[in-house]
Write an enzyme that holds these catalytic residues in place. Structure first.
Site, PDB file in Angstrom:
ATOM      1  N   CYS A  65      -7.145   7.842  -0.606  1.00 35.37           N
ATOM      2  CA  CYS A  65      -8.004   8.224  -1.555  1.00 35.37           C
ATOM      3  C   CYS A  65      -8.929   7.061  -1.883  1.00 35.37           C
ATOM      4  O   CYS A  65      -8.752   5.714  -1.017  1.00 35.37           O
ATOM      5  CB  CYS A  65      -7.330   8.890  -2.820  1.00 35.37           C
ATOM      6  SG  CYS A  65      -6.796   7.440  -4.123  1.00 35.37           S
ATOM      7  N   HIS A  98      10.473  -4.894   3.832  1.00 32.61           N
ATOM      8  CA  HIS A  98      11.004  -5.401   2.653  1.00 32.61           C
ATOM      9  C   HIS A  98      11.362  -3.757   1.831  1.00 32.61           C
ATOM     10  O   HIS A  98      12.326  -4.045   0.994  1.00 32.61           O
ATOM     11  CB  HIS A  98      10.217  -6.095   1.858  1.00 32.61           C
ATOM     12  CG  HIS A  98      10.394  -7.517   2.754  1.00 32.61           C
ATOM     13  ND1 HIS A  98       9.788  -8.592   2.021  1.00 32.61           N
ATOM     14  CD2 HIS A  98      10.641  -8.121   3.968  1.00 32.61           C
ATOM     15  CE1 HIS A  98       9.906  -9.771   2.754  1.00 32.61           C
ATOM     16  NE2 HIS A  98      10.481  -9.293   3.917  1.00 32.61           N
TER      17      HIS A  98
END
Length: 143
Positions: A65, A98
């Site tokens: 978006c 991570h």
């Protein structure tokens, strides 16, 4: 891999380039995005992609978006979804390494198409490191 993609009116050209890249790599793409620049509501497409990932219909998701924020907030309402807003390649790698992110959110107004394709490739080819990161990721979901 099966990859779900969705976008609002800020990203049809991004989606087209990403889908082309993914299909050239042999991936199956589930397309939930708009193909026009006519105004639409990003949650409609964010929920569709997140549902594909949440239910296991897709291995990963890509959402696009204008800022990347609204659609990421939407996707992150789904259990088991970890949508990461990425604007540079290093963030895309860290989101996987991570955070074990399973959806990449791309801000079309703040990246270019070449960057977006590179981030998607990095996101899809980077493994989760586990270890101390797994402990943290396991604390993200509400019980």
């Amino acid at each position: 891999m099966i990859i779900s993609i969705g976008n609002d009116h800020a990203g049809p050209d991004y989606k087209a380039a990403i889908v082309k890249h993914l299909e050239e790599k042999g991936h199956t793409v589930l397309n939930h995005g708009t193909d026009t620049f006519d105004s639409v509501d990003y949650p409609d497409f964010g929920h569709a992609v997140a549902t594909d990932v949440e239910t296991g219909k897709a291995n990963f998701g890509i959402i696009i978006c204008g800022s990347g924020n609204g659609i990421a907030i939407t996707a992150n309402k789904h259990q088991g979804v970890r949508a990461a807003l990425c604007w540079i390649n290093e963030i895309a790698a860290l989101a996987r390494q991570h955070n074990d992110a399973n959806i990449i959110s791309i801000p079309a107004r703040y990246t270019n198409i070449k960057q977006a394709v590179e981030m998607v490739e990095t996101f899809l080819t980077t493994d989760f490191e586990g270890g101390r990161h797994a402990t943290r990721v396991n604390k993200i979901a509400c019980q």
